[in-house]
Design an enzyme around this catalytic site. Sequence first.
Site, PDB file in Angstrom:
ATOM      1  N   ASP A  83     -13.476   1.085 -25.958  1.00  0.00           N
ATOM      2  CA  ASP A  83     -14.760   0.537 -25.700  1.00  0.00           C
ATOM      3  C   ASP A  83     -15.169  -0.497 -26.870  1.00  0.00           C
ATOM      4  O   ASP A  83     -14.673  -0.706 -27.712  1.00  0.00           O
ATOM      5  CB  ASP A  83     -15.881   1.646 -25.673  1.00  0.00           C
ATOM      6  N   GLU A 147     -16.498   5.252 -28.565  1.00  0.00           N
ATOM      7  CA  GLU A 147     -16.797   5.245 -30.027  1.00  0.00           C
ATOM      8  C   GLU A 147     -17.898   4.372 -30.181  1.00  0.00           C
ATOM      9  O   GLU A 147     -18.746   4.861 -31.284  1.00  0.00           O
ATOM     10  CB  GLU A 147     -15.423   4.512 -30.573  1.00  0.00           C
TER      11      GLU A 147
END
Length: 434
Positions: A83, A147
């Site tokens: 991400d 994350e």
Amino acid sequence: MADGQALDEVVTFTSDLIRIDTTNRGGGDCRERPAAEYAAARLAEAGLEPALLERTEGRTNVVARIEGTDPSADALLVHGHLDVVPAQAGEWSVHPFSGEIRDGVVWGRGAVDMKNMDAMILAVVRSWAREGVRPRRDVVIAFTADEEASAEDGSGFLADRHAALFEGCTEGISESGAFTVHDGSGRQLYPLAAGERGTGWVKLTAHGRAAHGSRPNRENAVTRLAAAVTRIGAHEWPLRLTPTVRAALTELAALYGLDADLDDVDGLLEKLGPAARLVEATVRNSANPTMLEAGYKVNVIPGEAVAYVDGRYLPGHEDEFRATLDQLTGPDVNWEFHHHEVALQSPVDSPTYARMRAAVEEFAPEGHVVPYCMPGGTDAKQFSRLGITGYGFSPLKLPEGYDYGAMFHGVDERVPIEALHFGVRVLDRFLRTA
């Protein structure tokens, strides 16, 4: 050594992954699955059997294991997140999800944080498959979701629900380490991360008496909150040296021919010049107010006001962080953790750290490897629940004038192709010997 195809592939993979928009806006607003499928397909082409794992639909993680030649050796975790943080296209020189390759540079959100490292991992693994290489110890590859928010759908989910996939892993490597720092005097530093400050994102809530804005009110929630936020923002945190930071200061002082006077750290930092940036954020805890929420009409005093603070604490100093917030918020404001993760401390005298250092020095003999503690955090926090010691090691050789730190969550994030090639060579060298 990684072959020429690996050097080509790391550029292609970085660009391809950037073009897959995996913006994490928080609150579950993200979909990493297309990037996870891309990574899994590249691993499968290398003969591995990747598992795709989800806690929430579309929030996909990838895990695969490469068997080593020494079954008695502990396994090594190599992980990167899929991400990225949001990007406003109008602020960029190129579209942030174009993955444009121009003038020897790959542009786009994730070029440094951290689709470059994801691409390096894929390129190295595929190079090994072509050569028939097996590492000494088992290597577990993990590409994670989430994350950039809570990690609940990513490394937290993997650590809590799929611990068996990481059986035997005692150490791990991931982002933010082994990158070039130019100090302005010709020296090239390569910091290797051996620690992280803990994450203490805090919610402050002040309660008071709702009333008309024209009347005196000594129980004004906004006033109470503003006073607490001001105290927190102005607080001078005391100096605290962890083993990693102490080692960093000692090695930097020796490199610059300075007396390592740890009784006057602020004075030593001044003498270190630009190199001080590697250390100055990690000699203290910190708490920075970042968000305010209060009221709904200018002539109405609200009964509640809320603020958020980005707090970070050093390994071994969480209790001090908590006690200080108790004192600074005072009796009229309550605080609680909005997001909370542990601080990490990793040894700088381990064989693994020595092998990382040797790998960097082989391809950057002019460089000086030094330990450092990350001011922020990574997925290593969640994987530490499994007893995995984490290091920051995503090697990049960067040109002078390239502001590595500004690339993280910044506008015009980009990475030089030569930096990616260096990263593949160093990562390959380390993993073969790890």
